[in-house]
Design an enzyme around this catalytic site. Structure first.
Site, PDB file in Angstrom:
ATOM      1  N   ASN A 296      -8.515  52.069  15.540  1.00 31.48           N
ATOM      2  CA  ASN A 296      -7.930  50.737  15.719  1.00 31.48           C
ATOM      3  C   ASN A 296      -8.700  49.793  14.810  1.00 31.48           C
ATOM      4  OD1 ASN A 296      -6.978  48.251  16.651  1.00 31.48           O
ATOM      5  ND2 ASN A 296      -8.414  48.223  18.371  1.00 31.48           N
ATOM      6  N   GLY A 297      -7.995  49.143  13.887  1.00 30.29           N
ATOM      7  CA  GLY A 297      -8.658  48.195  12.987  1.00 30.29           C
ATOM      8  C   GLY A 297      -8.114  48.343  11.581  1.00 30.29           C
TER       9      GLY A 297
ATOM     10  N   CYS B  52      -3.331  48.304  17.757  1.00 33.60           N
ATOM     11  CA  CYS B  52      -3.395  49.726  18.079  1.00 33.60           C
ATOM     12  C   CYS B  52      -4.256  49.930  19.334  1.00 33.60           C
ATOM     13  CB  CYS B  52      -3.991  50.598  16.974  1.00 33.60           C
ATOM     14  SG  CYS B  52      -3.124  50.459  15.408  1.00 33.60           S
TER      15      CYS B  52
ATOM     16  N   HIS C  79      15.404  12.307  11.619  1.00 36.32           N
ATOM     17  CA  HIS C  79      14.847  12.249  10.260  1.00 36.32           C
ATOM     18  C   HIS C  79      15.209  13.500   9.463  1.00 36.32           C
ATOM     19  CE1 HIS C  79      12.797   8.547  11.129  1.00 36.32           C
ATOM     20  NE2 HIS C  79      12.383   9.085  12.274  1.00 36.32           N
TER      21      HIS C  79
ATOM     22  N   GLU D 280       5.988  25.756  23.093  1.00 31.83           N
ATOM     23  CA  GLU D 280       5.805  27.044  23.760  1.00 31.83           C
ATOM     24  C   GLU D 280       7.154  27.621  24.185  1.00 31.83           C
ATOM     25  OE1 GLU D 280       3.791  29.231  23.956  1.00 31.83           O
ATOM     26  OE2 GLU D 280       4.217  30.376  25.763  1.00 31.83           O
TER      27      GLU D 280
ATOM     28  N   LYS E 227       0.282  42.998  21.460  1.00 30.79           N
ATOM     29  CA  LYS E 227      -0.360  42.038  22.358  1.00 30.79           C
ATOM     30  C   LYS E 227      -1.641  41.468  21.785  1.00 30.79           C
ATOM     31  CE  LYS E 227      -0.789  40.098  26.455  1.00 30.79           C
ATOM     32  NZ  LYS E 227       0.095  38.947  26.634  1.00 30.79           N
TER      33      LYS E 227
ATOM     34  N   TRP F  51       0.178  50.033  15.951  1.00 30.29           N
ATOM     35  CA  TRP F  51       0.869  48.871  15.404  1.00 30.29           C
ATOM     36  C   TRP F  51       0.597  48.933  13.906  1.00 30.29           C
ATOM     37  CZ3 TRP F  51      -0.385  44.150  12.925  1.00 30.29           C
ATOM     38  CH2 TRP F  51       0.645  43.196  12.932  1.00 30.29           C
TER      39      TRP F  51
ATOM     40  N   GLU G  63      10.592  34.864  20.375  1.00 29.96           N
ATOM     41  CA  GLU G  63       9.852  36.121  20.236  1.00 29.96           C
ATOM     42  C   GLU G  63      10.443  37.267  21.049  1.00 29.96           C
ATOM     43  OE1 GLU G  63       6.005  34.996  23.036  1.00 29.96           O
ATOM     44  OE2 GLU G  63       5.781  36.605  21.598  1.00 29.96           O
TER      45      GLU G  63
ATOM     46  N   ARG H   4      -0.425  47.106  22.852  1.00 31.89           N
ATOM     47  CA  ARG H   4      -1.200  46.900  21.629  1.00 31.89           C
ATOM     48  C   ARG H   4      -0.457  47.393  20.382  1.00 31.89           C
ATOM     49  NH1 ARG H   4      -6.525  45.883  22.913  1.00 31.89           N
ATOM     50  NH2 ARG H   4      -7.152  46.423  20.801  1.00 31.89           N
TER      51      ARG H   4
ATOM     52  N   LYS I 148       8.484  31.239  22.976  1.00 30.39           N
ATOM     53  CA  LYS I 148       8.774  32.279  23.980  1.00 30.39           C
ATOM     54  C   LYS I 148      10.181  32.816  23.794  1.00 30.39           C
ATOM     55  CE  LYS I 148       6.026  33.091  25.386  1.00 30.39           C
ATOM     56  NZ  LYS I 148       4.611  33.022  25.473  1.00 30.39           N
TER      57      LYS I 148
HETATM   58  C1  F6R Z   1       3.059  34.805  22.413  1.00 29.51           C
HETATM   59  C2  F6R Z   1       1.702  35.322  22.425  1.00 29.51           C
HETATM   60  C3  F6R Z   1       0.885  35.155  21.206  1.00 29.51           C
HETATM   61  C4  F6R Z   1      -0.607  35.018  21.568  1.00 29.51           C
HETATM   62  C5  F6R Z   1      -1.449  35.002  20.288  1.00 29.51           C
HETATM   63  C6  F6R Z   1      -2.914  34.819  20.583  1.00 29.51           C
HETATM   64  O1  F6R Z   1       3.695  34.980  23.642  1.00 29.51           O
HETATM   65  O2  F6R Z   1       1.270  35.901  23.385  1.00 29.51           O
HETATM   66  O3  F6R Z   1       1.320  34.082  20.442  1.00 29.51           O
HETATM   67  O4  F6R Z   1      -0.803  33.842  22.289  1.00 29.51           O
HETATM   68  O5  F6R Z   1      -1.259  36.212  19.598  1.00 29.51           O
HETATM   69  O6  F6R Z   1      -3.408  35.858  21.369  1.00 29.51           O
HETATM   70  P1  F6R Z   1      -4.738  35.678  22.202  1.00 29.51           P
HETATM   71  O7  F6R Z   1      -4.459  34.651  23.261  1.00 29.51           O
HETATM   72  O8  F6R Z   1      -5.001  37.026  22.786  1.00 29.51           O
HETATM   73  O9  F6R Z   1      -5.787  35.218  21.254  1.00 29.51           O
END
Ligand code: F6R
Length: 606
Positions: A99-100, A2, A502, A479, A601, A75, A486, A27, A483
């Site tokens: 937020n929280g 949030c 396997h 990764e 994010k 969120w 998601e 967020r 990517k």
């Molecule tokens: C994926 C992504 C997330 C963050 C994860 C950790 O693209 O961005 O997997 O890497 O939520 O976030 P931080 O780096 O802010 O701790």
């Protein structure tokens, strides 16, 4: 999770709140809402869905007019995304944005219900709003102190009391909050980009501090009402850096920003050709003593840690364990005073990573964090911090933050290897020189964009695919896979190439593309055998490799070549390709790559 904002000043504030919220949509974007003092009364407007829904609603209906207000982008945690669960919450006397997560909200709710309160939403936040109302005596700060003494959990709160129509009250614990200082106007925000259009000056609010914000005055106190003097911070990001700058999406812009972000992160950490982490307080004599290393993070940041493990173990011969923060914290890991915990986090606010930091501190294990957001909780609370200088990363899917995290892992590995006497000064200098050339090679790799677009057009109708690789290529394939899934919502799994036979190879059909990363020359023959096994089962193989690696044409269907360079650095270089493939696949599928569904994010909940 949030985002919260607030404004008090002389300007009409609804558009300011909306603009500030637009910078925080990363967020969360399950709903948005504002509360503004209009003719001395608190007027609330809120709507499920993205901020645009709120704007449309206000355009058609009522748009509050006033010079003091708060706002929220959500969120969802407690209660589904809906109008009624949207923030702000409260009544005509006290209204809040939050937020929280309030952990004991059920207890508080029971108390309030007993005292005649009726609840409208399923949120934890509404209990705080009503508790403030319940204890309100006409003195806001006393009321806030009483309330935070009773709630448990994490919170950043922006609060309006109807009796104080030019004032925002704010308090936080474990969720971030900054207080922006303008001229005759002041702000609150969960993150700096929200206020950059108006001011670059801000204060960092610490846990259990209360801020009283008026147009010409900001005061701070602790829970005993002792006044606190705070140092003003100045943001070194300009507003443009937080805007799209002509690119269709933030993600595309951020992919292209990688050469600069890498240069800005690496250059200040090199002196006389050697890695120089002393500027972060990390010295060779400190590293000499390190026994075991634990790298702990979440998601993409954890994948950066996996690359870190390969290179640290290879160069420094120090044992490294990489773990997901949400697992690590509950498995009672064996770590001691001679060990080192490295926490990697773009936001510096990820709840599970933060919890591991606390755990390491309790066990007196030294902590080093690799963080992008200055002044964030993880950065402030760890023993040492190596800032990545990626600038603001707005797209939910991490791109530039990942590559700069990798560059820090390399610098750290070189310095550690030197400290441990595992490699000599000449070798360290040779590797450091190569690292300094990486931004240029990454720049050249941007030329793969069109090829990646073509590959995306081959993937767009798939429902599932595999990413494979060995060694460093396997670490990057994790990764690449994350990517892609998601942002394009195509199911994808990453597998160690040698592990396919396997079990997983039984999934391979002509409908199941396999993306193979083949950049490590010492492992290449083995991976090529694995992709031939896939081809033999009618699988469609897409290879990502280096220009100077020749692969038999029968082994693949499509190929993308990155510039040839030292194999060790291929995860940084090839990351551009996996990012482009994901981005274009999402765009071709009509998905919004900047705001994938169900994600936010900064994950400040556990
Ligand atoms: C994926 C992504 C997330 C963050 C994860 C950790 O693209 O961005 O997997 O890497 O939520 O976030 P931080 O780096 O802010 O701790």
């Amino acid at each position: 999770m949030c985002g919260i904002v607030g404004y008090t000043g002389k300007q009409e504030c609804t558009d300011i709140l909306i603009n500030a919220l637009s910078k925080l949509e990363y967020r969360g974007y399950d709903s948005a809402g504002i509360a503004v003092f209009e003719n001395g009364c608190i007027e609330v407007e809120k709507s499920q869905g993205r901020l645009k829904n709120l704007v449309d609603k206000m355009d058609k209906g009522h748009k509050p007019v006033g010079v003091c207000g708060i706002g929220h982008t959500r969120w969802a945690t407690h209660g589904e995304p809906s109008d009624v669960n949207s923030h702000p919450h409260g009544n005509k006397r006290v209204t809040i944005v939050h937020n929280g997560i309030i952990e004991n909200y059920n207890e508080i709710k029971a108390l309030l219900v007993k005292n005649g309160y009726v609840f409208e939403s399923q949120t934890d936040t509404e209990t705080v709003a009503k508790l403030l109302d319940f204890y309100y005596t006409g003195e806001p700060v006393d009321t806030i102190i009483k309330v935070i003494g009773e709630i448990r959990g994490s919170y950043a709160l922006g609060i309006l009391f109807a009796d104080f129509p030019d004032t925002i009250f704010a308090v936080r614990k474990d969720s971030p909050l900054i207080i922006g200082k303008g001229k005759g106007e002041n702000f609150i925000a969960s993150d700096v980009p929200a206020i950059l259009k108006y001011t670059k000056d801000y204060y960092l609010l610490e846990s259990d501090e209360i801020a009283v914000i008026k147009p010409d005055e900001i005061t701070f106190c602790d829970v005993h009402k002792n006044e606190i003097k705070k140092e003003l911070q100045r943001a070194d990001w300009d507003e443009d850096a937080a805007e799209k700058g002509g690119y269709a999406h933030f993600m595309l812009k951020e992919i292209h920003e990688q050469p600069t972000a890498l240069k800005t992160t690496i250059t200040p950490r090199v002196m006389d050709g050697m890695p120089f982490l002393e500027e972060c307080g990390i010295t060779v004599s400190m590293l000499e003593k390190v026994k075991n290393i634990f790298i702990v993070a979440c998601g993409t940041a954890m994948h950066a840690g996996l690359v870190g493990k390969y290179i640290i173990e290879r160069l420094a011969r120090v044992s490294v364990t990489v773990d997901i923060a949400s697992e690590f914290r509950y498995r009672n890991p064996i770590m001691g005073e001679d060990d080192l915990v490295i926490l990697i986090s773009q936001s510096g606010e990820t709840a599970d990573t933060k919890a591991v930091l606390q755990m390491a501190k309790e066990r007196r294990t030294t902590t080093v964090s690799v963080v992008n957001v200055k002044g964030s909780s993880i950065a402030r609370e760890s023993d040492y911090v190596i800032y990545t200088h990626a600038g603001p990363e707005i797209a939910v899917a991490s791109t530039k933050a990942y590559s700069v995290q990798l560059s820090v892992m390399y610098l750290f590995a070189f310095e550690l290897a030197f400290a441990k006497g595992a490699i000599n000064e000449d070798k360290v200098k040779e590797l450091t020189k190569d690292l300094m050339n990486v931004p240029k090679v990454v720049e050249d790799t941007m030329n793969t964009m069109e090829d990646c677009q073509k590959i995306a057009s081959k993937l767009v109708n798939s429902t599932s695919l595999l990413y494979i690789g060995r060694g460093l290529d396997y670490a990057l394939s994790m990764e690449g896979s994350l990517k892609l899934k998601e942002i394009s919502y195509i199911h994808s799994e990453s597998y160690a190439a040698g592990e396919l036979k396997h079990g997983t190879i039984s999934l391979v059909t002509s409908d199941m593309p396999v993306i193979a990363i083949v950049t490590q020359k010492d492992l290449m023959e083995k991976t090529i055998s694995n992709i031939k096994e896939v081809k033999a089962r009618d699988g469609k193989v897409i290879v990502i490799t280096q220009e100077d690696i020749e692969i038999d044409k029968e082994a693949y269907d499509y190929i993308i070549k990155v510039p040839a360079f030292n194999d060790l650095f291929m995860p940084i270089i090839s990351s551009v390709v996996v990012q482009f493939i994901s981005y274009y696949t999402a765009v071709l599928k009509g998905c919004d790559p900047d705001k994938p569904r169900n994600l936010a994010k900064s994950v400040t909940v556990e």
